[in-house]
Design an enzyme around this catalytic site. Sequence first.
Site, short mmCIF file in Angstrom:
data_model
loop_
_atom_site.label_atom_id
_atom_site.label_comp_id
_atom_site.label_asym_id
_atom_site.label_seq_id
_atom_site.Cartn_x
_atom_site.Cartn_y
_atom_site.Cartn_z
N GLY A 27 0.82 -1.20 0.00
CA GLY A 27 0.00 0.00 0.00
C GLY A 27 0.85 1.25 0.00
O GLY A 27 0.57 2.21 -0.72
N ASP A 84 10.82 6.48 8.04
CA ASP A 84 10.67 6.03 9.42
C ASP A 84 9.69 6.97 10.08
O ASP A 84 9.76 8.19 9.87
CB ASP A 84 12.02 6.04 10.15
CG ASP A 84 11.96 5.20 11.42
OD1 ASP A 84 11.67 3.99 11.30
OD2 ASP A 84 12.20 5.74 12.51
N PHE A 169 -4.17 2.12 11.48
CA PHE A 169 -3.37 1.12 12.18
C PHE A 169 -2.54 1.84 13.23
O PHE A 169 -2.62 3.06 13.39
CB PHE A 169 -2.46 0.37 11.20
CG PHE A 169 -1.53 1.26 10.41
CD1 PHE A 169 -0.26 1.54 10.86
CD2 PHE A 169 -1.96 1.83 9.22
CE1 PHE A 169 0.59 2.36 10.16
CE2 PHE A 169 -1.11 2.66 8.49
CZ PHE A 169 0.17 2.93 8.97
N GLY A 170 -1.73 1.09 13.97
CA GLY A 170 -0.89 1.70 14.99
C GLY A 170 -1.71 2.40 16.07
O GLY A 170 -2.66 1.83 16.62
#
Length: 212
Positions: A27, A84, A169-170
Amino acid sequence: MSEKKGHFKIMVQEKEHTLVLASGNKGKAREFEQMLEPLGYKIVLQKDLGVIEPEETGRSFIENALIKARAASDQTGLMALADDSGLCVDALNGAPGVLSARFSGVHGDDQANNDLLLEKLKDVREGERGARYCCALCLVRYKDDPMPLCVTGTWSGSIGFSPRGKGGFGYDPLFMVTGRNCTAAELPSQLKNLISHRAVALKRLVSELSPA
């Protein structure tokens, strides 16, 4: 910044360049393809090239992104791009920060990470729960590139008292978006992809790479 911008523009105008993305997320790869292929970059995932992921030993998002980009370039001989990202909470002095994905000790356990975050903030009142998602993108021409192109993006918000929403998410179910009465997990994915920390960083990267 201008020197970096010209450095990469000259390079990409010469021919199409294959760019290895230091990620296995398809994705994410599609998102980068949509933005970078019009500029002459062909995106390939590092897992498709057998890249062994390095240990992320940096203390900042930029350091870790650069570690990953250099490792991918070293193992493939190609230009490489890495990102990151993570969550920084003011009341926790910037934690979980670069440890966001493994905050609870197990990499990628979203439920455990969210539970631990709520536990650490249990005595922090509303108005003192400020947070931001952060993203760093680093692009290198080769493993020892002395002038990597690095950009950052942030997304401001605060940490809620309980999870809301099923998307994302997360830490998305806990991340209350500034100016919107919802969490990141409650946002439509199309809107999230326009305003998130990664979206901001990617737009800055494209701006640096685009012809004047």
